[in-house]
Design a protein around this motif. Structure first.
Motif, PDB file in Angstrom:
ATOM      1  N   THR A 275       0.927  -1.180   0.136  1.00 47.12           N
ATOM      2  CA  THR A 275      -0.039   0.056   0.140  1.00 47.12           C
ATOM      3  C   THR A 275       0.809   1.316  -0.111  1.00 47.12           C
ATOM      4  O   THR A 275       0.557   2.169  -0.735  1.00 47.12           O
ATOM      5  CB  THR A 275      -0.958   0.217   1.065  1.00 47.12           C
ATOM      6  OG1 THR A 275      -1.556  -1.205   1.238  1.00 47.12           O
ATOM      7  CG2 THR A 275      -1.822   1.173   1.335  1.00 47.12           C
ATOM      8  N   HIS A 276       2.064   1.192   0.814  1.00 48.00           N
ATOM      9  CA  HIS A 276       2.794   2.385   1.004  1.00 48.00           C
ATOM     10  C   HIS A 276       4.406   2.170   0.063  1.00 48.00           C
ATOM     11  O   HIS A 276       5.098   1.351   0.672  1.00 48.00           O
ATOM     12  CB  HIS A 276       3.258   2.712   2.489  1.00 48.00           C
ATOM     13  CG  HIS A 276       1.967   2.995   3.143  1.00 48.00           C
ATOM     14  ND1 HIS A 276       1.362   2.058   3.889  1.00 48.00           N
ATOM     15  CD2 HIS A 276       0.982   4.061   3.475  1.00 48.00           C
ATOM     16  CE1 HIS A 276       0.044   2.329   4.443  1.00 48.00           C
ATOM     17  NE2 HIS A 276       0.048   3.635   4.238  1.00 48.00           N
ATOM     18  N   ARG A 277       4.238   2.717  -1.072  1.00 42.77           N
ATOM     19  CA  ARG A 277       5.226   2.457  -1.878  1.00 42.77           C
ATOM     20  C   ARG A 277       6.127   3.778  -2.278  1.00 42.77           C
ATOM     21  O   ARG A 277       6.693   3.908  -3.152  1.00 42.77           O
ATOM     22  CB  ARG A 277       4.781   1.836  -3.243  1.00 42.77           C
ATOM     23  CG  ARG A 277       4.189   0.613  -3.292  1.00 42.77           C
ATOM     24  CD  ARG A 277       3.793  -0.003  -4.525  1.00 42.77           C
ATOM     25  NE  ARG A 277       3.089  -1.409  -4.559  1.00 42.77           N
ATOM     26  CZ  ARG A 277       3.838  -2.618  -4.461  1.00 42.77           C
ATOM     27  NH1 ARG A 277       5.107  -2.422  -4.558  1.00 42.77           N
ATOM     28  NH2 ARG A 277       3.147  -3.671  -4.455  1.00 42.77           N
ATOM     29  N   ASP A 278       5.976   4.842  -1.176  1.00 45.54           N
ATOM     30  CA  ASP A 278       6.450   6.146  -1.670  1.00 45.54           C
ATOM     31  C   ASP A 278       8.224   5.668  -2.028  1.00 45.54           C
ATOM     32  O   ASP A 278       8.827   6.278  -2.841  1.00 45.54           O
ATOM     33  CB  ASP A 278       6.336   6.920  -0.503  1.00 45.54           C
ATOM     34  CG  ASP A 278       4.814   7.123  -0.406  1.00 45.54           C
ATOM     35  OD1 ASP A 278       4.065   7.117  -1.484  1.00 45.54           O
ATOM     36  OD2 ASP A 278       4.288   7.992   0.677  1.00 45.54           O
ATOM     37  N   LEU A 279       8.936   5.214  -0.753  1.00 44.51           N
ATOM     38  CA  LEU A 279      10.385   4.904  -0.996  1.00 44.51           C
ATOM     39  C   LEU A 279      10.689   3.918  -2.144  1.00 44.51           C
ATOM     40  O   LEU A 279      11.669   4.356  -2.829  1.00 44.51           O
ATOM     41  CB  LEU A 279      10.873   4.616   0.484  1.00 44.51           C
ATOM     42  CG  LEU A 279      12.169   4.260   0.441  1.00 44.51           C
ATOM     43  CD1 LEU A 279      13.104   5.534   0.058  1.00 44.51           C
ATOM     44  CD2 LEU A 279      12.872   3.619   1.911  1.00 44.51           C
ATOM     45  N   GLU A 280       9.862   3.010  -2.266  1.00 44.20           N
ATOM     46  CA  GLU A 280      10.103   2.089  -3.452  1.00 44.20           C
ATOM     47  C   GLU A 280      10.051   2.961  -4.663  1.00 44.20           C
ATOM     48  O   GLU A 280      10.763   2.691  -5.792  1.00 44.20           O
ATOM     49  CB  GLU A 280       8.893   1.110  -3.374  1.00 44.20           C
ATOM     50  CG  GLU A 280       9.274  -0.041  -4.633  1.00 44.20           C
ATOM     51  CD  GLU A 280       8.502  -1.215  -4.584  1.00 44.20           C
ATOM     52  OE1 GLU A 280       8.759  -2.366  -5.276  1.00 44.20           O
ATOM     53  OE2 GLU A 280       7.187  -1.331  -3.626  1.00 44.20           O
ATOM     54  N   ARG A 281       9.061   3.883  -4.716  1.00 46.66           N
ATOM     55  CA  ARG A 281       8.851   4.625  -6.257  1.00 46.66           C
ATOM     56  C   ARG A 281      10.238   5.431  -6.406  1.00 46.66           C
ATOM     57  O   ARG A 281      10.695   5.556  -7.426  1.00 46.66           O
ATOM     58  CB  ARG A 281       7.688   5.596  -6.063  1.00 46.66           C
ATOM     59  CG  ARG A 281       7.532   6.134  -7.414  1.00 46.66           C
ATOM     60  CD  ARG A 281       6.175   7.116  -7.199  1.00 46.66           C
ATOM     61  NE  ARG A 281       6.331   8.172  -6.355  1.00 46.66           N
ATOM     62  CZ  ARG A 281       5.709   8.409  -5.154  1.00 46.66           C
ATOM     63  NH1 ARG A 281       4.793   7.158  -4.856  1.00 46.66           N
ATOM     64  NH2 ARG A 281       5.886   9.370  -4.199  1.00 46.66           N
ATOM     65  N   LEU A 282      10.939   5.963  -5.220  1.00 52.86           N
ATOM     66  CA  LEU A 282      12.040   7.152  -5.429  1.00 52.86           C
ATOM     67  C   LEU A 282      13.172   6.052  -5.895  1.00 52.86           C
ATOM     68  O   LEU A 282      14.090   6.208  -6.932  1.00 52.86           O
ATOM     69  CB  LEU A 282      12.303   7.461  -4.132  1.00 52.86           C
ATOM     70  CG  LEU A 282      10.936   8.596  -3.660  1.00 52.86           C
ATOM     71  CD1 LEU A 282      11.621   9.200  -2.433  1.00 52.86           C
ATOM     72  CD2 LEU A 282      10.896   9.601  -4.685  1.00 52.86           C
ATOM     73  N   LEU A 283      13.055   4.712  -4.945  1.00 54.22           N
ATOM     74  CA  LEU A 283      14.280   4.038  -5.566  1.00 54.22           C
ATOM     75  C   LEU A 283      14.240   3.348  -6.874  1.00 54.22           C
ATOM     76  O   LEU A 283      15.276   3.244  -7.633  1.00 54.22           O
ATOM     77  CB  LEU A 283      14.247   2.994  -4.526  1.00 54.22           C
ATOM     78  CG  LEU A 283      14.454   3.201  -3.077  1.00 54.22           C
ATOM     79  CD1 LEU A 283      14.432   1.987  -2.029  1.00 54.22           C
ATOM     80  CD2 LEU A 283      16.034   3.656  -2.994  1.00 54.22           C
ATOM     81  N   GLN A 284      13.008   3.085  -7.295  1.00 52.20           N
ATOM     82  CA  GLN A 284      12.667   2.649  -8.768  1.00 52.20           C
ATOM     83  C   GLN A 284      13.346   3.619  -9.754  1.00 52.20           C
ATOM     84  O   GLN A 284      13.705   3.205 -10.887  1.00 52.20           O
ATOM     85  CB  GLN A 284      11.417   2.241  -9.208  1.00 52.20           C
ATOM     86  CG  GLN A 284      11.273   1.430 -10.166  1.00 52.20           C
ATOM     87  CD  GLN A 284       9.860   1.632 -10.967  1.00 52.20           C
ATOM     88  OE1 GLN A 284       9.394   2.761 -10.926  1.00 52.20           O
ATOM     89  NE2 GLN A 284       9.262   0.564 -11.235  1.00 52.20           N
ATOM     90  N   ARG A 285      13.020   4.905  -9.443  1.00 49.89           N
ATOM     91  CA  ARG A 285      13.623   5.958 -10.196  1.00 49.89           C
ATOM     92  C   ARG A 285      15.132   5.844 -10.451  1.00 49.89           C
ATOM     93  O   ARG A 285      15.537   6.247 -11.566  1.00 49.89           O
ATOM     94  CB  ARG A 285      13.350   7.444  -9.744  1.00 49.89           C
ATOM     95  CG  ARG A 285      11.638   7.713  -9.949  1.00 49.89           C
ATOM     96  CD  ARG A 285      11.291   8.799  -9.363  1.00 49.89           C
ATOM     97  NE  ARG A 285       9.873   9.225  -9.370  1.00 49.89           N
ATOM     98  CZ  ARG A 285       9.186  10.118  -8.824  1.00 49.89           C
ATOM     99  NH1 ARG A 285       9.906  10.999  -8.065  1.00 49.89           N
ATOM    100  NH2 ARG A 285       8.008  10.293  -8.969  1.00 49.89           N
ATOM    101  N   ILE A 286      15.828   5.562  -9.340  1.00 41.51           N
ATOM    102  CA  ILE A 286      17.176   5.359  -9.494  1.00 41.51           C
ATOM    103  C   ILE A 286      17.702   4.436 -10.329  1.00 41.51           C
ATOM    104  O   ILE A 286      18.648   4.534 -11.276  1.00 41.51           O
ATOM    105  CB  ILE A 286      17.863   5.232  -8.006  1.00 41.51           C
ATOM    106  CG1 ILE A 286      17.527   6.380  -7.140  1.00 41.51           C
ATOM    107  CG2 ILE A 286      19.293   5.060  -8.136  1.00 41.51           C
ATOM    108  CD1 ILE A 286      18.294   6.222  -5.730  1.00 41.51           C
ATOM    109  N   VAL A 287      16.882   3.317 -10.086  1.00 42.32           N
ATOM    110  CA  VAL A 287      17.192   2.268 -11.328  1.00 42.32           C
ATOM    111  C   VAL A 287      17.011   2.410 -12.436  1.00 42.32           C
ATOM    112  O   VAL A 287      17.760   2.259 -13.644  1.00 42.32           O
ATOM    113  CB  VAL A 287      16.504   0.726 -10.760  1.00 42.32           C
ATOM    114  CG1 VAL A 287      16.742  -0.220 -11.571  1.00 42.32           C
ATOM    115  CG2 VAL A 287      16.693   0.553  -9.316  1.00 42.32           C
TER     116      VAL A 287
END
Length: 889
Positions: A275-287
């Motif tokens: 449900t809470h993917r805020d940090l995951e979204r930011l990390l995916q941007r790095i990748v």
């Protein structure tokens, strides 16, 4: 103290103990890393590779996921060390094909590590600082971000306070590299004032120069999105796009100075939840924004980035964006894919190696071999269990005694804590519920948990401690060790279950299995056996009433297939005998199934013990009584068998027809053929009337009527969908045909073999083998040798009538060959096998075959058409085969 296990080191006063962090072979995972790196290097060195391409699919991520305690973090650390320094690479790991120019940096995303997104970006930049020069585009944007979000705080103070300066040897150079980038810009734009104010007052001038692609800033103007990022509000959202600038900077380095960043993101499960993917979204941007970097992600769960359902929660989703993360749906791979690898348990050899090297004294393992072996067995290959056992070993030594094997019959509550840590309350409830089951599906899990929606069960199946076996009735099962811990360890969690909770859950699971069985309209045998196995185990463990298990047990025996029901050993039952009705039913069904593989005396003994216990409900007593009577008949205990069959038949239960068929068989084996025919007329399909008649007609030498009866029996079984009875009828049909038509017998035996091969019908397999001897009688010179082999197999089973039937086949062979001495010996042996009076008519048939007169003391059968006509039929069968043999020769 790299490579030292400090926790273990500080668990003992004994300084002679060497406590080392033992790394056990993960060669397959290392090979995946080296293969992924090689492919990535080939991709980024292609002439058409564009670091600013934001639309092409990404292949720059490799995921290792697995249950908590499987060794993911240890693997991540070892990969980083092996890429950084070849001397740290385990000897079993091969060298990479590109050891030079690889820059590894590991980032622990665990909550305990205090790693936020800002520190992630800084960590990557600090690792690249080792190159010795600025990353101009990135450094300009970072400086603007820093001044806006950390006013008055020098970046070097932040790095020192956060411990990042001590981690990276070149970290102290970062402020100077950033200032160098600012100074170059200030000089190029002829900005007044200090270097530090270059972006404070001159950001607009720089942006204008970039957009106009002025000659003075041509080195930066090639970065097409730098101006946009400098114009954007320098907040966390903007920072998450700055890695694009860092990727561009790296791509501008001369070919001989370029490096490949390998960024290892560990403990990825702590970035959030579904449900809470805020940090995951930011990390995916790095990748995504660093396509020239290679990312190795380790965490409990696989990445879901290739699922289109996440569109809107993450920026790039779907199979086109991340083709390497798409789950492979082939049966052998299931939820794994080429770039998402489930870390498996240690092999038994690796467990032993781990324990031997973890604690040592003077170069020798401290934990002795028997203790190591039992720990390895109970661990099911989970490294966390090995680690907890090592700590228990030291704890026991501190108490002043040498740990023994029995000390490790132990479940660790820590396993539950680690497993439940990141589960929702609903997922924990489902997990505890399905821990009662050997295997489950999503609907079964939902019903067993008493829930009205599937979502928690669906989420649970994606967890790495849930293993998938697509070939089973139910595809999922909980990792064996974790299941054992959840069921048996002292659970100190806030939502732990009481004994009453477990009892209620057992009732729910028991009735969920009943629902699965009753809804199986196709009468799938695998579903029946699976429901029986799991239902019996629940009934035995929680002392439940048998309920639907009685009906299922009768369906199991009614199919006449006899695959074994395998249940774990019950310590109480094995030490104190049968304790519950479930114990008695388990033993009954096991004895019935195992009689195909055990001596019939063992079957009689087991079923007699069940009946003596009095634990079977009234409706199931006939089950044990009937099959004991069958086993007694096979042993030649005909009077005992007759009493048992009469008792079952008179009770009028579900097996009454089968018992009446048993009585008809007993009439036949005693030679009272008219009584057998008369009984067959009252049996109907339930009593297998056609097969009973076939058994009568072949001994009369009337193979045409016998074959017709067996064919009718097979057809009737096929109509009812009873595959076991179909195979039985076919085996007998092949036997009857083998006497008169060897060519047709080939086809009938081939069909019998195909029908019998997936089943476990030992006595009928013997009938088919004897039929093959009959078919070859007079032709095969090795027939007596083949018969000797089969006779040995029959001796193991205790099926006495099969030995007599085999001996009759030998009589037929020697009668065809007119080998009178051999035939006389065969008849003498046959007389010994039938001296109890049952199947004694085989001796008469043997004389009929050889055209021999009956001795005065011969027991005479009641032949349906009289002795003379029966004799003629058998003699004609022999003469017909003799003519056939002569014609072939």
């Amino acid at each position: 103290m790299a490579g030292r296990d400090l926790r273990t080191l500080f668990s003992s006063n004994d300084r002679s103990i060497s406590a080392s962090e033992a790394f056990t072979n993960r060669q397959a995972q290392w090979q995946a890393v080296t293969a992924g790196l090689a492919e990535h290097i080939r991709h980024v060195t292609r002439s058409d590779f564009d670091v600013e391409d934001l639309e092409s699919p990404r292949h720059n991520v490799l995921v290792f996921h697995g249950v908590g305690g499987i060794g993911k973090s240890t693997l991540s650390r070892k990969i980083e060390a092996s890429l950084a320094h070849s001397e740290h690479r385990p000897v079993q790991w091969e060298a990479t094909s590109h050891e030079e120019g690889i820059l590894p940096v590991r980032i622990d995303l665990a909550h305990a590590a205090g790693m936020d997104f800002e520190r992630v970006v800084l960590t990557i930049r600090l690792a690249i600082a080792a190159l010795g020069g600025p990353m101009p585009a990135f450094d300009l944007a970072l400086r603007r971000y820093w001044e806006h979000n950390h006013p008055g705080e020098p970046i070097e103070d932040y790095l020192r306070r956060g411990g990042l300066l001590s981690r990276f040897s070149a970290a102290a150079a970062l402020p100077q590299q950033m200032q160098s980038a600012l100074g170059d810009v200030a000089q190029a734009l002829l900005l007044p004032g200090t270097v530090g104010s270059a972006l404070g007052h001159g950001a607009g001038a720089l942006i204008k120069a970039l957009r106009e692609r002025r000659q003075s800033v041509r080195a930066l103007a090639g970065c097409s999105r730098l101006a946009d990022l400098l114009e954007a509000e320098p907040d966390l959202e903007a920072l998450s796009f700055y890695p694009h600038l860092l990727a561009w900077d790296l791509a501008q380095l001369p070919a001989d100075e370029r490096v490949l960043p390998v960024i290892l993101l560990d403990t990825f499960e702590d970035t959030g939840d579904r449900t809470h993917r805020d940090l995951e979204r930011l990390l995916q941007r790095i990748v995504w924004l660093m396509p020239n970097a290679f990312f190795v992600v380790t965490g409990r769960n696989r990445l879901q980035w290739a699922e289109t359902s996440l569109s809107g929660q993450l920026d790039w989703t779907g199979p086109h964006a991340w083709p390497g993360l798409v789950p492979d749906t082939t049966p052998t791979r299931s939820r794994a894919s080429g770039r998402q690898i489930l870390i498996s348990d240690f092999s038994p050899e690796d467990c032993e190696d781990y324990l031997a090297r973890r604690l040592s004294r003077d170069g020798q393992p401290l934990i002795d071999e028997p203790v190591r072996r039992i720990i390895a067995e109970r661990s099911h290959g989970l490294p966390l269990y090995l680690d907890l056992s090592v700590m228990r070993y030291l704890e026991l030594r501190r108490s002043g005694r040498q740990p023994q094997v029995t000390d490790f019959d132990h479940d660790f509550p820590a396993l539950i804590t680690r497993t439940l840590r990141d589960l929702t309350a609903e997922e924990r409830h489902v997990l505890r519920s399905v821990s009662l089951l050997n295997a489950f599906s999503v609907p079964l899990a939902t019903q067993a948990a008493g829930m009205q929606h599937d979502a928690p069960a669906l989420r649970l199946t994606e967890r790495p401690f849930i293993r998938e076996s697509p070939s089973g009735v139910w595809p999922f099962h909980v990792h064996d060790l974790i299941r054992c811990a959840i069921r048996n360890a002292d659970d100190a969690s806030d939502d732990r279950w009481s004994e009453q909770d477990w009892q209620r859950a057992a009732h729910r699971a028991f009735h969920a299995l009943e629902s699965q069985w009753r809804q199986d309209l196709r009468r799938d045998r695998a579903v029946l056996v699976g429901c029986l196995q799991q239902g019996l185990l629940l009934a035995r463990t929680f002392r439940l009433d048998l309920g639907w298990l009685g009906d299922a047990a009768f369906q199991y025996v009614g199919d006449s297939i006899w695959e074994p029901l395998v249940l774990p050993a019950d310590d109480a039952a094995s030490s104190d005998g049968l304790q519950t009705a479930a114990d008695a039913l388990v033993e009954t069904l096991s004895a019935i199934a195992r009689r195909q593989h055990e001596h019939r005396e063992r079957t009689v003994s087991r079923l007699s013990a069940v009946l003596a216990s009095g634990l079977l409900p009234d409706g199931l007593v006939e089950l044990a009584a009937y099959y004991r009577a069958k086993a007694q008949r096979d042993l030649g205990l005909t009077e005992d068998s007759r009493r048992g069959m009469q008792h079952v038949a008179s009770a009028g239960g579900r097996l009454a027809s089968a018992a009446r068929r048993g009585l008809a068989h007993l009439s036949r084996v005693s030679g009272d053929f008219p009584a057998a025919v008369e009984a067959a007329g009252r049996l109907g399909w339930a009593g297998r009337h056609h097969r009973v008649l076939g058994d009568v007609w072949w001994v009369q030498g009337d193979m045409e009527r016998a074959a017709a009866a067996y064919l009718a029996a097979r057809s009737e079984a096929e109509e009812h969908g009873v595959v076991g009875e179909t195979a039985v009828a076919q085996a007998h049909l092949a036997f009857a045909v083998s006497f008169v038509d060897p060519l047709r017998a080939d086809d009938e035996l081939d069909l019998a073999d195909r029908l019998l091969s997936p089943l476990s019908l030992r006595s009928n397999e013997m009938t088919a083998h004897i039929a093959a001897l009959v078919r070859d009688a007079g032709f095969a010179v090795d027939l007596p040798d083949r018969a000797a082999v089969q006779l040995a197999e029959i001796g193991v089973s205790g099926i006495s009538y099969a030995a007599a039937k085999l001996q009759l086949a030998l009589c037929f062979h020697h009668a065809v060959l007119d080998a009178q001495d051999n035939l006389a010996a065969d008849i003498a042996r046959l007389r010994e096998l039938t001296q109890n009076g049952y199947y004694a008519y085989y001796v008469e048939i043997a004389h009929f075959m050889g055209g021999l007169p009956l001795p005065p003391n011969t027991v005479r059968a009641q032949w349906i058409d009289g002795e003379r006509q029966t004799r003629e039929r058998w003699r004609n069968i022999v003469l017909g085969r003799r003519d056939h043999v002569g014609g072939v020769r």
